[in-house]
Design a protein around this motif. Structure first.
Motif, mmCIF file in Angstrom:
data_model
loop_
_atom_site.group_PDB
_atom_site.id
_atom_site.type_symbol
_atom_site.label_atom_id
_atom_site.label_comp_id
_atom_site.label_asym_id
_atom_site.label_seq_id
_atom_site.Cartn_x
_atom_site.Cartn_y
_atom_site.Cartn_z
ATOM 1 N N LEU A 85 0.729 -1.046 -0.220
ATOM 2 C CA LEU A 85 -0.121 -0.049 -0.033
ATOM 3 C C LEU A 85 0.954 1.270 0.132
ATOM 4 O O LEU A 85 0.470 2.253 -0.642
ATOM 5 C CB LEU A 85 -0.778 0.013 1.375
ATOM 6 N N GLU A 86 1.994 1.335 0.824
ATOM 7 C CA GLU A 86 2.929 2.226 0.693
ATOM 8 C C GLU A 86 3.457 2.590 -0.607
ATOM 9 O O GLU A 86 3.862 3.795 -0.532
ATOM 10 C CB GLU A 86 3.856 2.043 1.847
ATOM 11 N N LEU A 87 3.840 1.578 -1.090
ATOM 12 C CA LEU A 87 4.565 1.788 -2.502
ATOM 13 C C LEU A 87 3.648 2.166 -3.634
ATOM 14 O O LEU A 87 4.106 2.201 -4.703
ATOM 15 C CB LEU A 87 5.211 0.537 -2.941
ATOM 16 N N GLY A 118 11.449 8.655 -16.108
ATOM 17 C CA GLY A 118 11.276 9.437 -17.255
ATOM 18 C C GLY A 118 10.091 9.226 -18.026
ATOM 19 O O GLY A 118 9.841 9.523 -19.207
ATOM 20 N N LYS A 119 9.315 8.049 -17.765
ATOM 21 C CA LYS A 119 8.184 8.016 -18.516
ATOM 22 C C LYS A 119 6.826 8.378 -17.850
ATOM 23 O O LYS A 119 6.770 8.216 -16.648
ATOM 24 C CB LYS A 119 8.232 6.363 -18.838
ATOM 25 N N CYS A 120 6.026 8.709 -18.590
ATOM 26 C CA CYS A 120 4.644 9.463 -18.012
ATOM 27 C C CYS A 120 3.613 8.187 -17.513
ATOM 28 O O CYS A 120 3.415 6.929 -18.250
ATOM 29 C CB CYS A 120 3.916 10.052 -19.002
ATOM 30 N N VAL A 121 3.443 8.199 -16.208
ATOM 31 C CA VAL A 121 2.573 7.059 -15.833
ATOM 32 C C VAL A 121 1.300 7.773 -15.202
ATOM 33 O O VAL A 121 1.335 8.756 -14.563
ATOM 34 C CB VAL A 121 3.267 6.421 -14.558
ATOM 35 N N ASN A 122 0.140 7.272 -15.555
ATOM 36 C CA ASN A 122 -0.997 7.926 -15.048
ATOM 37 C C ASN A 122 -2.140 6.995 -14.478
ATOM 38 O O ASN A 122 -3.204 7.127 -14.299
ATOM 39 C CB ASN A 122 -2.032 8.724 -16.108
ATOM 40 N N ILE A 123 -1.197 6.143 -13.626
ATOM 41 C CA ILE A 123 -2.030 5.007 -12.706
ATOM 42 C C ILE A 123 -1.718 4.987 -11.556
ATOM 43 O O ILE A 123 -0.614 4.798 -11.098
ATOM 44 C CB ILE A 123 -1.675 3.560 -13.399
ATOM 45 N N PRO A 124 -2.706 5.743 -10.752
ATOM 46 C CA PRO A 124 -2.470 5.811 -9.321
ATOM 47 C C PRO A 124 -2.074 4.814 -8.431
ATOM 48 O O PRO A 124 -1.107 4.763 -7.555
ATOM 49 C CB PRO A 124 -3.888 6.506 -8.346
ATOM 50 N N SER A 125 -2.484 3.388 -8.939
ATOM 51 C CA SER A 125 -2.043 2.636 -8.129
ATOM 52 C C SER A 125 -0.730 1.665 -8.734
ATOM 53 O O SER A 125 -0.617 0.617 -8.190
ATOM 54 C CB SER A 125 -3.256 1.333 -8.208
ATOM 55 N N TYR A 126 -0.132 2.363 -9.533
ATOM 56 C CA TYR A 126 1.330 1.679 -10.128
ATOM 57 C C TYR A 126 2.228 1.381 -8.919
ATOM 58 O O TYR A 126 2.267 2.222 -8.062
ATOM 59 C CB TYR A 126 1.846 2.744 -11.166
ATOM 60 N N LEU A 127 2.658 0.290 -8.771
ATOM 61 C CA LEU A 127 3.676 0.097 -7.520
ATOM 62 C C LEU A 127 5.047 0.446 -8.004
ATOM 63 O O LEU A 127 5.596 -0.255 -9.090
ATOM 64 C CB LEU A 127 3.806 -1.442 -7.287
ATOM 65 N N VAL A 128 5.704 1.259 -7.243
ATOM 66 C CA VAL A 128 6.942 1.801 -7.577
ATOM 67 C C VAL A 128 8.189 0.513 -7.168
ATOM 68 O O VAL A 128 7.714 0.036 -6.249
ATOM 69 C CB VAL A 128 7.352 2.989 -7.164
ATOM 70 N N ASN A 129 9.174 0.717 -7.521
ATOM 71 C CA ASN A 129 10.178 -0.340 -7.209
ATOM 72 C C ASN A 129 11.401 0.493 -6.562
ATOM 73 O O ASN A 129 11.449 1.814 -6.884
ATOM 74 C CB ASN A 129 10.694 -1.080 -8.271
ATOM 75 N N VAL A 130 12.330 -0.211 -6.028
ATOM 76 C CA VAL A 130 13.534 0.692 -5.261
ATOM 77 C C VAL A 130 13.983 0.882 -6.210
ATOM 78 O O VAL A 130 14.556 0.317 -7.258
ATOM 79 C CB VAL A 130 14.185 -0.541 -4.526
ATOM 80 N N ASP A 132 13.316 3.709 -8.299
ATOM 81 C CA ASP A 132 12.442 4.319 -9.049
ATOM 82 C C ASP A 132 12.917 5.803 -9.011
ATOM 83 O O ASP A 132 12.887 6.237 -7.730
ATOM 84 C CB ASP A 132 10.990 3.731 -9.112
ATOM 85 N N SER A 133 12.748 6.511 -9.861
ATOM 86 C CA SER A 133 12.994 8.256 -9.742
ATOM 87 C C SER A 133 11.894 8.691 -10.154
ATOM 88 O O SER A 133 10.869 8.363 -11.287
ATOM 89 C CB SER A 133 14.210 8.732 -10.740
ATOM 90 N N ASP A 167 12.752 21.028 -4.259
ATOM 91 C CA ASP A 167 12.969 22.335 -5.176
ATOM 92 C C ASP A 167 12.778 21.980 -6.532
ATOM 93 O O ASP A 167 12.368 22.722 -7.289
ATOM 94 C CB ASP A 167 14.586 22.911 -4.742
ATOM 95 N N ASN A 168 13.298 20.676 -6.878
ATOM 96 C CA ASN A 168 13.029 20.293 -8.022
ATOM 97 C C ASN A 168 11.903 19.606 -8.389
ATOM 98 O O ASN A 168 11.644 18.724 -9.654
ATOM 99 C CB ASN A 168 14.461 19.389 -8.779
ATOM 100 N N LEU A 169 10.993 19.414 -7.581
ATOM 101 C CA LEU A 169 9.658 18.496 -7.515
ATOM 102 C C LEU A 169 10.070 17.016 -8.024
ATOM 103 O O LEU A 169 9.338 16.711 -8.829
ATOM 104 C CB LEU A 169 8.577 19.105 -8.378
ATOM 105 N N LYS A 170 11.208 16.458 -7.132
ATOM 106 C CA LYS A 170 11.531 15.115 -7.594
ATOM 107 C C LYS A 170 11.796 14.260 -6.418
ATOM 108 O O LYS A 170 11.938 14.640 -5.448
ATOM 109 C CB LYS A 170 12.291 14.814 -8.705
ATOM 110 N N GLY A 171 11.876 12.983 -6.516
ATOM 111 C CA GLY A 171 12.504 12.073 -5.544
ATOM 112 C C GLY A 171 12.552 10.656 -6.054
ATOM 113 O O GLY A 171 12.550 10.376 -7.131
#
Length: 197
Positions: A85-87, A118-130, A132-133, A167-171
């Motif tokens: 859920l956190e990811l 670098g790729k556009c993702v518009n799926i809120p439930s997309y699970l990010v991986n360790v 990932d930028s 500041d650069n709106l990223k993580g």
């Protein structure tokens, strides 16, 4: 798509939840009418599940799918469920301080403002991986909306499993969160007991 239209503060009162966990600063002055009513074991388990679903904005079917996936993973099912859920991408955007609430984070993702590696993702439930930028699109970065968001979320603590550059709106996702890194007031063991009946 199904949408929960119950007023947020009313739902928080029902579940005995502090609105701060949703990113909302408001407080409800009313007291829950069921304060001293005895709750059954099933009632407690159900409330914990509803709490988790409400905090992360997940409906029943996807939540059950997360649970099934958590069961198949190594380790404790409850901890795995909370990690999954956190990811979610909308939650990561919220945790990075790029949105005031998880609902707003979901909207930002839906509106195609988010890039994952670098790729556009518009799926809120997309699970990010360790590793990932995650960042906001260049075109959207200059909008007034994100300046307003950063004013509100600037002082918010970013969890240690994320590396935020507001500041650069990223993580960047540095690691998968363990249960002790997740500050959500949910007893996941009760959810496991509920689903294992």
């Amino acid at each position: 798509m199904a949408v929960n239209r119950v007023p947020v503060l009313k739902r928080c009162r029902t579940l005995g939840l502090d609105p701060v966990y949703l990113g909302i600063d408001k407080k409800s002055n009313r007291k829950s009418g069921r304060a001293n009513k005895k709750v059954s074991e099933y009632g407690l388990q159900l409330r914990e599940k509803q709490k988790a679903k409400f905090i992360y904005g997940v409906l029943e079917k996807p939540f059950r799918n997360y649970f099934k996936r958590a069961e198949k993973m190594n380790g404790m099912t409850g901890d795995n469920l909370m990690t999954l859920l956190e990811l979610r991408l909308d939650n990561v955007i919220f945790r990075l301080g790029l949105a005031r609430t998880r609902k707003e984070a979901r909207q930002i993702v839906d509106h195609k403002h988010v890039l994952v590696n670098g790729k556009c993702v518009n799926i809120p439930s997309y699970l990010v991986n360790v590793g990932d930028s995650i960042e906001i699109k260049e075109k959207a970065k200059s909008s007034q909306r994100y300046k307003d968001i950063l004013e509100v979320t600037g002082g918010r603590l970013v969890p240690e499993w994320l590396d935020a550059d507001q500041d650069n709106l990223k993580g960047v996702v540095k690691a998968a969160p363990s249960r002790d890194m997740i500050d959500v007031p949910v007893n996941e063991m009760l959810i496991v007991e509920l689903y294992s009946k």
